[in-house]
Design a protein around this motif. Structure first.
Motif, mmCIF file in Angstrom:
data_model
loop_
_atom_site.group_PDB
_atom_site.id
_atom_site.type_symbol
_atom_site.label_atom_id
_atom_site.label_comp_id
_atom_site.label_asym_id
_atom_site.label_seq_id
_atom_site.Cartn_x
_atom_site.Cartn_y
_atom_site.Cartn_z
ATOM 1 N N ALA A 157 0.912 -1.313 -0.166
ATOM 2 C CA ALA A 157 -0.005 -0.046 0.204
ATOM 3 C C ALA A 157 0.909 1.332 0.017
ATOM 4 O O ALA A 157 2.173 1.434 0.455
ATOM 5 C CB ALA A 157 -0.674 0.072 1.243
ATOM 6 N N LEU A 158 0.479 2.210 -0.613
ATOM 7 C CA LEU A 158 1.010 3.408 -0.650
ATOM 8 C C LEU A 158 0.479 4.491 -0.042
ATOM 9 O O LEU A 158 -0.762 4.765 -0.183
ATOM 10 C CB LEU A 158 1.368 3.990 -2.211
ATOM 11 C CG LEU A 158 2.124 2.721 -3.001
ATOM 12 C CD1 LEU A 158 1.997 3.212 -4.646
ATOM 13 C CD2 LEU A 158 3.492 2.607 -2.645
ATOM 14 N N LEU A 159 1.071 5.763 0.593
ATOM 15 C CA LEU A 159 0.591 6.838 0.931
ATOM 16 C C LEU A 159 0.637 7.569 -0.022
ATOM 17 O O LEU A 159 1.266 8.027 -0.661
ATOM 18 C CB LEU A 159 1.226 7.356 2.215
ATOM 19 C CG LEU A 159 1.613 6.393 3.348
ATOM 20 C CD1 LEU A 159 2.503 7.277 4.384
ATOM 21 C CD2 LEU A 159 0.095 6.466 4.003
ATOM 22 N N GLU A 205 -3.423 4.164 -0.860
ATOM 23 C CA GLU A 205 -3.845 3.547 -2.206
ATOM 24 C C GLU A 205 -3.044 1.992 -2.226
ATOM 25 O O GLU A 205 -1.953 1.805 -1.600
ATOM 26 C CB GLU A 205 -3.581 4.152 -3.367
ATOM 27 C CG GLU A 205 -4.280 5.517 -3.217
ATOM 28 C CD GLU A 205 -4.117 6.139 -4.658
ATOM 29 O OE1 GLU A 205 -2.948 5.948 -5.331
ATOM 30 O OE2 GLU A 205 -4.634 7.313 -4.839
ATOM 31 N N THR A 206 -3.773 1.075 -2.787
ATOM 32 C CA THR A 206 -3.112 -0.049 -3.073
ATOM 33 C C THR A 206 -3.819 -0.777 -4.397
ATOM 34 O O THR A 206 -4.985 -0.718 -4.637
ATOM 35 C CB THR A 206 -3.218 -1.220 -2.079
ATOM 36 O OG1 THR A 206 -2.513 -2.516 -2.486
ATOM 37 C CG2 THR A 206 -4.807 -1.524 -1.672
ATOM 38 N N PRO A 207 -3.082 -1.538 -5.413
ATOM 39 C CA PRO A 207 -3.573 -2.031 -6.592
ATOM 40 C C PRO A 207 -4.354 -3.272 -6.304
ATOM 41 O O PRO A 207 -5.356 -3.645 -7.180
ATOM 42 C CB PRO A 207 -2.275 -2.380 -7.464
ATOM 43 C CG PRO A 207 -1.350 -2.309 -6.444
ATOM 44 C CD PRO A 207 -1.585 -1.315 -5.308
ATOM 45 N N LEU A 210 -3.775 -1.761 4.489
ATOM 46 C CA LEU A 210 -4.937 -2.343 3.962
ATOM 47 C C LEU A 210 -6.082 -2.076 4.453
ATOM 48 O O LEU A 210 -7.242 -2.178 3.385
ATOM 49 C CB LEU A 210 -4.265 -3.869 3.628
ATOM 50 C CG LEU A 210 -3.008 -4.237 2.820
ATOM 51 C CD1 LEU A 210 -2.813 -5.795 2.973
ATOM 52 C CD2 LEU A 210 -3.095 -3.789 1.455
ATOM 53 N N GLU A 211 -6.235 -2.104 5.351
ATOM 54 C CA GLU A 211 -7.743 -1.744 6.408
ATOM 55 C C GLU A 211 -8.096 -0.510 5.745
ATOM 56 O O GLU A 211 -9.433 -0.282 5.462
ATOM 57 C CB GLU A 211 -7.408 -1.886 7.573
ATOM 58 C CG GLU A 211 -7.521 -3.170 8.299
ATOM 59 C CD GLU A 211 -7.313 -3.128 9.864
ATOM 60 O OE1 GLU A 211 -7.193 -2.092 10.475
ATOM 61 O OE2 GLU A 211 -7.832 -4.192 10.541
ATOM 62 N N LYS A 212 -7.243 0.322 5.684
ATOM 63 C CA LYS A 212 -7.723 1.779 5.150
ATOM 64 C C LYS A 212 -8.232 1.733 3.945
ATOM 65 O O LYS A 212 -8.976 2.682 3.450
ATOM 66 C CB LYS A 212 -6.514 2.906 5.439
ATOM 67 C CG LYS A 212 -6.269 3.037 6.803
ATOM 68 C CD LYS A 212 -5.206 4.130 7.154
ATOM 69 C CE LYS A 212 -5.007 4.075 8.599
ATOM 70 N NZ LYS A 212 -5.668 5.496 9.122
ATOM 71 N N THR A 213 -7.695 0.913 2.897
ATOM 72 C CA THR A 213 -8.153 0.969 1.518
ATOM 73 C C THR A 213 -9.546 0.408 1.529
ATOM 74 O O THR A 213 -10.030 0.091 0.287
ATOM 75 C CB THR A 213 -7.090 0.259 0.680
ATOM 76 O OG1 THR A 213 -7.077 -1.118 1.169
ATOM 77 C CG2 THR A 213 -5.744 0.832 0.788
ATOM 78 N N GLY A 214 -9.871 -0.558 2.562
ATOM 79 C CA GLY A 214 -11.237 -1.345 2.466
ATOM 80 C C GLY A 214 -11.074 -2.838 2.146
ATOM 81 O O GLY A 214 -12.064 -3.332 2.350
ATOM 82 N N ILE A 215 -9.940 -3.443 2.055
ATOM 83 C CA ILE A 215 -9.792 -4.799 1.742
ATOM 84 C C ILE A 215 -9.212 -5.401 3.150
ATOM 85 O O ILE A 215 -9.216 -6.687 2.859
ATOM 86 C CB ILE A 215 -9.021 -5.211 0.792
ATOM 87 C CG1 ILE A 215 -7.465 -4.626 0.714
ATOM 88 C CG2 ILE A 215 -9.824 -4.558 -0.736
ATOM 89 C CD1 ILE A 215 -6.675 -5.443 -0.322
ATOM 90 N N GLY A 216 -8.771 -4.882 4.014
ATOM 91 C CA GLY A 216 -8.136 -5.606 5.026
ATOM 92 C C GLY A 216 -8.711 -6.123 6.252
ATOM 93 O O GLY A 216 -10.032 -6.132 6.140
#
Length: 82
Positions: free
Chosen positions: A44-46, A53-55, A76-82
């Protein structure tokens, strides 16, 4: 729906890989596509705006996180998939 099981990139024993594979198979047996990846392939990237963001977010709806890297897990949690 599609999921991902994330394991440690350098498992110290075969049992750690086997655990992730067992979970992946159980998810697939319930009709959900699922991949097993090592943590080095999950990142994941800031963003400049302070977001994350993460692909992986474009490919997966959820993750089963079996690694000890708490920072990657939280991102990853912050991107919604964690």
């Amino acid at each position: 729906m599609r999921g991902i099981v994330i394991i440690n990139g350098f498992p110290s024993a075969e049992k750690f890989f086997a655990q992730g594979e067992k979970i992946r198979k159980a998810i697939q047996e319930n009709g959900v596509e699922c991949d097993l990846v090592k943590n080095g392939d999950a990142y994941a990237l800031l963003t400049e705006e302070g977001g994350v963001e993460t692909p992986l977010a474009a490919k997966y709806d959820f993750a089963v996180y079996l690694d000890k890297d708490k920072y990657l897990g939280r991102m990853l949690e912050k991107t919604g998939i964690g």
